[in-house]
Every structure is written in C-alpha cells, then in structure tokens.
Design a protein around this motif. Structure first.
Motif, PDB file in Angstrom:
ATOM      1  N   ARG A  86      -8.836   4.945  10.857  1.00  0.00           N
ATOM      2  CA  ARG A  86      -7.929   4.270  11.442  1.00  0.00           C
ATOM      3  C   ARG A  86      -6.691   4.926  11.534  1.00  0.00           C
ATOM      4  O   ARG A  86      -6.171   5.700  10.592  1.00  0.00           O
ATOM      5  CB  ARG A  86      -7.751   3.057  10.797  1.00  0.00           C
ATOM      6  CG  ARG A  86      -6.547   1.880  11.609  1.00  0.00           C
ATOM      7  CD  ARG A  86      -6.731   0.495  10.549  1.00  0.00           C
ATOM      8  NE  ARG A  86      -6.180   0.908   9.306  1.00  0.00           N
ATOM      9  CZ  ARG A  86      -5.382   0.106   8.388  1.00  0.00           C
ATOM     10  NH1 ARG A  86      -4.942  -0.957   9.126  1.00  0.00           N
ATOM     11  NH2 ARG A  86      -4.910   0.459   7.340  1.00  0.00           N
ATOM     12  N   VAL A  87      -5.632   4.863  12.645  1.00  0.00           N
ATOM     13  CA  VAL A  87      -4.442   5.672  12.768  1.00  0.00           C
ATOM     14  C   VAL A  87      -3.510   4.843  12.218  1.00  0.00           C
ATOM     15  O   VAL A  87      -3.182   3.784  12.473  1.00  0.00           O
ATOM     16  CB  VAL A  87      -4.294   5.994  14.349  1.00  0.00           C
ATOM     17  CG1 VAL A  87      -2.733   6.661  14.500  1.00  0.00           C
ATOM     18  CG2 VAL A  87      -5.353   6.654  14.915  1.00  0.00           C
ATOM     19  N   LEU A  88      -2.626   5.278  11.286  1.00  0.00           N
ATOM     20  CA  LEU A  88      -1.736   4.734  10.544  1.00  0.00           C
ATOM     21  C   LEU A  88      -0.497   4.839  11.274  1.00  0.00           C
ATOM     22  O   LEU A  88       0.134   5.807  11.714  1.00  0.00           O
ATOM     23  CB  LEU A  88      -1.753   5.227   8.970  1.00  0.00           C
ATOM     24  CG  LEU A  88      -2.767   4.681   8.066  1.00  0.00           C
ATOM     25  CD1 LEU A  88      -2.565   5.502   6.897  1.00  0.00           C
ATOM     26  CD2 LEU A  88      -3.139   3.592   8.108  1.00  0.00           C
ATOM     27  N   SER A  89       0.412   3.753  11.031  1.00  0.00           N
ATOM     28  CA  SER A  89       1.700   4.043  11.594  1.00  0.00           C
ATOM     29  C   SER A  89       2.534   4.642  10.804  1.00  0.00           C
ATOM     30  O   SER A  89       2.221   4.831   9.644  1.00  0.00           O
ATOM     31  CB  SER A  89       2.367   2.660  12.019  1.00  0.00           C
ATOM     32  OG  SER A  89       2.682   1.762  10.716  1.00  0.00           O
ATOM     33  N   PRO A  90       3.763   5.111  11.183  1.00  0.00           N
ATOM     34  CA  PRO A  90       4.633   6.007  10.220  1.00  0.00           C
ATOM     35  C   PRO A  90       4.912   5.157   9.077  1.00  0.00           C
ATOM     36  O   PRO A  90       5.076   5.637   7.558  1.00  0.00           O
ATOM     37  CB  PRO A  90       5.886   6.303  10.879  1.00  0.00           C
ATOM     38  CG  PRO A  90       5.313   6.443  12.348  1.00  0.00           C
ATOM     39  CD  PRO A  90       4.370   5.433  12.363  1.00  0.00           C
ATOM     40  N   LEU A  91       5.221   3.695   9.039  1.00  0.00           N
ATOM     41  CA  LEU A  91       5.535   2.737   7.790  1.00  0.00           C
ATOM     42  C   LEU A  91       4.201   2.565   7.116  1.00  0.00           C
ATOM     43  O   LEU A  91       4.328   2.742   5.770  1.00  0.00           O
ATOM     44  CB  LEU A  91       5.985   1.427   8.407  1.00  0.00           C
ATOM     45  CG  LEU A  91       6.227   0.432   7.245  1.00  0.00           C
ATOM     46  CD1 LEU A  91       7.384   0.854   6.392  1.00  0.00           C
ATOM     47  CD2 LEU A  91       6.389  -0.902   7.935  1.00  0.00           C
ATOM     48  N   GLN A  92       3.148   2.755   7.616  1.00  0.00           N
ATOM     49  CA  GLN A  92       1.985   2.521   6.953  1.00  0.00           C
ATOM     50  C   GLN A  92       1.586   3.770   6.106  1.00  0.00           C
ATOM     51  O   GLN A  92       1.208   3.668   5.144  1.00  0.00           O
ATOM     52  CB  GLN A  92       0.856   2.093   7.554  1.00  0.00           C
ATOM     53  CG  GLN A  92       0.566   0.655   8.275  1.00  0.00           C
ATOM     54  CD  GLN A  92      -0.220   0.444   9.352  1.00  0.00           C
ATOM     55  OE1 GLN A  92      -0.601   1.402  10.010  1.00  0.00           O
ATOM     56  NE2 GLN A  92      -0.697  -0.754   9.457  1.00  0.00           N
ATOM     57  N   ARG A  93       1.992   4.778   6.842  1.00  0.00           N
ATOM     58  CA  ARG A  93       1.466   6.373   6.012  1.00  0.00           C
ATOM     59  C   ARG A  93       2.598   6.219   4.947  1.00  0.00           C
ATOM     60  O   ARG A  93       2.207   6.829   3.903  1.00  0.00           O
ATOM     61  CB  ARG A  93       1.803   7.233   7.236  1.00  0.00           C
ATOM     62  CG  ARG A  93       1.322   8.735   6.607  1.00  0.00           C
ATOM     63  CD  ARG A  93       1.413   9.685   7.654  1.00  0.00           C
ATOM     64  NE  ARG A  93       1.927   9.160   8.741  1.00  0.00           N
ATOM     65  CZ  ARG A  93       1.870   9.519  10.055  1.00  0.00           C
ATOM     66  NH1 ARG A  93       0.792  10.316  10.275  1.00  0.00           N
ATOM     67  NH2 ARG A  93       2.294   8.979  11.034  1.00  0.00           N
ATOM     68  N   ALA A  94       3.769   6.200   5.118  1.00  0.00           N
ATOM     69  CA  ALA A  94       4.728   6.126   3.838  1.00  0.00           C
ATOM     70  C   ALA A  94       4.445   5.134   2.817  1.00  0.00           C
ATOM     71  O   ALA A  94       4.523   5.615   1.681  1.00  0.00           O
ATOM     72  CB  ALA A  94       6.355   6.019   4.460  1.00  0.00           C
ATOM     73  N   SER A  95       4.012   4.121   3.309  1.00  0.00           N
ATOM     74  CA  SER A  95       3.685   2.935   2.193  1.00  0.00           C
ATOM     75  C   SER A  95       2.557   3.388   1.496  1.00  0.00           C
ATOM     76  O   SER A  95       2.656   3.445   0.279  1.00  0.00           O
ATOM     77  CB  SER A  95       3.730   1.675   2.769  1.00  0.00           C
ATOM     78  OG  SER A  95       3.352   0.678   2.077  1.00  0.00           O
TER      79      SER A  95
END
Length: 104
Positions: A86-95
């Motif tokens: 699944r491709v993560l958004s920048p917010l999800q990746r940082a989290s």
C-alpha cells in the motif's frame, strides 16, 4: 526425452512427470517454479520427486532445462518486492517512522 540430472541419465516424458506429481502437495514457492497441471511447484521439489535424490545433489537449472524441454511452463525467481504494498501518504509515512501509524 533423455536428460542428465545430477550426473545420472533419466528418461522423462510429459505424461510421466504428470503422473509422478499427481497427489503431491506443492510447497511454498520462493524461487524458480514449474507449473504442472494446475499447480505451481518449486523446481527443487519437482527434481526430488522425479529423481528420488536429495535436493542438494542437483541444481535448479538442470531441472528447469528438462522441464522446459518437456513443454512445461517454468518461471524464474520472484522478486521479493513484487508483493503489492500500500502506498503511504507523507503523513502516514512520518507517523509510521515515529512508531504510531495513522490509519487511512
């Protein structure tokens, strides 16, 4: 067809391979594989069943060559990155990097 696997000659036929693999449960495929019937088998498992030899005694290439000549579909190793992620958004990746994943 006559082929040499682990320095021993074998007379293999497509129908003979199908008969030998009938009832054999396929193991998990992590590398090269052969499609026999509707099942996908690891190359080393097929070689072990057909030759009744230890898997360390022959190479995957020997079995792949024989199965290809008999007309079976063979596949190379599957890259581990081929699994759909699944491709993560920048917010999800940082989290996720902070250790508290945010749900989508």
């Amino acid at each position: 067809m006559r082929c040499v696997i682990a320095r021993f000659p074998f007379d293999l036929t497509k129908s003979g391979v199908l008969e030998s693999m009938k009832g054999i449960k396929p193991e998990e495929v992590l590398g090269e594989s052969v499609i026999i019937g509707r099942r996908t088998y690891p190359v080393k498992q097929v070689g072990q069943v057909l030759t009744r030899q230890d898997r360390r005694d022959f190479s995957a290439g020997e079995v792949l060559r024989a199965m290809t000549q008999l007309g079976f579909t063979c596949r190379g190793s599957v890259p581990r990155t081929a699994v759909a992620t699944r491709v993560l958004s920048p917010l999800q990746r940082a989290s996720a990097m902070l250790g508290t994943p945010v749900s989508a």
